[in-house]
Write a protein that holds these residues in place. Structure first.
Motif, short mmCIF file in Angstrom:
data_model
loop_
_atom_site.label_atom_id
_atom_site.label_comp_id
_atom_site.label_asym_id
_atom_site.label_seq_id
_atom_site.Cartn_x
_atom_site.Cartn_y
_atom_site.Cartn_z
N PRO A 1 -37.20 -38.23 104.42
CA PRO A 1 -36.42 -39.14 105.60
C PRO A 1 -36.60 -40.61 104.85
N PRO A 2 -35.52 -41.36 105.43
CA PRO A 2 -35.34 -42.85 104.71
C PRO A 2 -36.75 -43.52 104.85
N GLU A 3 -36.79 -44.23 103.80
CA GLU A 3 -38.00 -45.33 103.74
C GLU A 3 -37.36 -46.78 103.27
N THR A 4 -38.00 -47.60 104.12
CA THR A 4 -37.69 -48.83 103.63
C THR A 4 -38.88 -49.82 103.37
N GLU A 5 -38.64 -50.42 102.16
CA GLU A 5 -39.52 -51.32 101.40
C GLU A 5 -39.05 -52.96 101.74
N SER A 6 -39.93 -53.77 102.17
CA SER A 6 -39.63 -55.28 102.27
C SER A 6 -39.87 -55.76 100.81
N ILE A 7 -38.89 -56.44 100.22
CA ILE A 7 -38.89 -57.24 98.81
C ILE A 7 -39.37 -58.50 99.21
N ASN A 8 -40.55 -58.80 98.49
CA ASN A 8 -41.30 -60.33 98.95
C ASN A 8 -41.34 -60.95 97.36
N TYR A 9 -41.07 -62.27 97.74
CA TYR A 9 -41.36 -63.15 96.36
C TYR A 9 -42.55 -64.06 96.64
N CYS A 10 -43.45 -64.11 95.61
CA CYS A 10 -44.71 -64.62 95.78
C CYS A 10 -45.54 -64.50 97.15
N CYS A 11 -45.27 -62.83 97.23
CA CYS A 11 -46.16 -62.52 98.73
C CYS A 11 -45.77 -62.98 99.95
N CYS A 12 -44.96 -63.97 100.15
CA CYS A 12 -44.71 -64.49 101.62
C CYS A 12 -43.43 -64.86 101.68
N PHE A 13 -42.56 -64.81 100.90
CA PHE A 13 -41.00 -65.27 100.79
C PHE A 13 -40.47 -64.01 100.82
N ASN A 14 -39.74 -63.48 101.92
CA ASN A 14 -39.11 -62.43 102.00
C ASN A 14 -37.64 -62.50 101.66
N ARG A 15 -37.31 -61.52 100.69
CA ARG A 15 -35.90 -61.63 100.23
C ARG A 15 -35.22 -60.47 100.72
N GLY A 16 -35.64 -59.71 101.66
CA GLY A 16 -34.80 -58.30 102.51
C GLY A 16 -35.46 -57.07 102.14
N THR A 17 -34.71 -56.12 102.24
CA THR A 17 -35.27 -54.63 101.87
C THR A 17 -34.43 -53.78 101.31
N MET A 18 -34.91 -52.78 100.53
CA MET A 18 -34.48 -51.55 99.92
C MET A 18 -34.56 -50.25 100.66
N THR A 19 -33.68 -49.45 100.87
CA THR A 19 -33.76 -48.48 101.48
C THR A 19 -33.44 -47.21 100.73
#
Length: 298
Positions: free
Chosen positions: A174-192
């Motif tokens: 099934p589809p899996e989505t991962e959060s893409i973070n910069y320096c642990c806390c700055f969210n840059r979106g997701t990849m699926t």
């Protein structure tokens, strides 16, 4: 060897056979004793077994000790008479006995895996032996003399391939989505990523097809998508377990040929504070279904 009253040898017509196949060959018997040999029958013997060994150590330095745990399990035994000697006697001479024997279709193929001093294997052998008249009641004696049997010959069994045009059920992830973070806390979106393996049963040399859909809903570039196919073997003995894993196929899809992996210039406004935003929705459904194909190593 030269003083033995007889010799027995087995020859098969092929070097390997598929499970469920018919084995053909010949048994050669040479009776050298001028008095002949007492025998009730000549039997063909096909055997298979699973063997495992696991190596463990205890202690250190001079107190270090090796421990070996073993387990054997018989999975096949076909003991078939090839010739019956009604008078219980074989005259001196050279004899040749052709044979035909069919293997069960559900036996596992020959295999062996090592991990240093630990190993597991499935092995088969084919041989022949003479059954001599026993005592009262017409019973036959057990095989106690080595010269009454041929030295077992290794028999290589391979898995039966899938019929042409028939594809066993696949494996869908099934589809899996991962959060893409910069320096642990700055969210840059997701990849699926969503993927599916076309066939759940593969043999060495087969082509493996992986279908996938992907989506980059982040401002971070993706280099591509890589598919790995790994073989994992687990064996047990004496309450212990060993596992060996190795790569048997892989393929890489570059982001240059997959526009949907291109990063966003900026995150869409709806991404922030909107719990209903779902990258698995229409965006992924509109992504092109792509195919990665590679061959399973032998």
């Amino acid at each position: 060897m030269g003083n033995q009253p007889l010799t027995i040898a087995v020859a098969t017509d092929q070097s390997y056979y598929e499970s469920g196949a018919t084995i053909t060959g010949r048994v050669y018997l040479s009776v050298k004793d001028p008095k002949g040999i007492d025998a009730k029958s000549l039997n063909l013997l096909i055997e298979g077994e699973e063997r495992t060994k696991i190596h463990r150590t205890s202690g250190t330095g001079e107190n270090r000790r090796n421990h070996y745990h073993r387990s054997n399990c018989a999975i096949l035994k076909l003991d078939t008479p090839l010739a019956n000697f009604g008078n219980g006697y074989i005259k001196p001479g050279q004899y040749e006995f052709p044979f035909i024997s069919t293997l069960p279709s559900n036996i596992p193929p020959t295999m062996r895996e090592n991990d240093f001093e630990s190993h597991c294997e499935v092995r088969y052998s084919i041989g022949a032996h003479l059954v001599q008249p026993g005592g009262a009641g017409g019973l036959f004696s057990s095989i106690t003399k080595s010269w009454l049997r041929a030295s077992p010959k290794e028999l290589n069994i391979i898995g039966k391939p899938q019929p042409a045009g028939v594809i066993a059920g696949g494996i869908k992830l099934p589809p899996e989505t991962e959060s893409i973070n910069y320096c642990c806390c700055f969210n840059r979106g997701t990849m699926t990523l969503e993927s599916e393996l076309e066939r759940a049963i593969l043999s060495p040399g087969d082509a493996a097809n992986v279908f996938l859909r992907c989506r980059n809903d982040s401002t971070t570039p993706a280099f591509g998508v890589q598919a790995h196919l790994r073989e994992t073997i687990t064996w047990r003995a004496g309450g212990h377990q060993e596992t060996k894993s190795r790569l048997i196929g892989q393929q890489f899809l570059s982001a240059d040929s997959c526009p949907e992996l291109s990063p966003l210039m900026r995150l869409p406004q709806k991404y922030f504070g909107d719990a209903s935003y779902n990258p698995l929705g229409d965006a992924l459904n509109r992504s092109q279904r792509r195919n990665l194909s590679f061959f399973v190593s032998r």
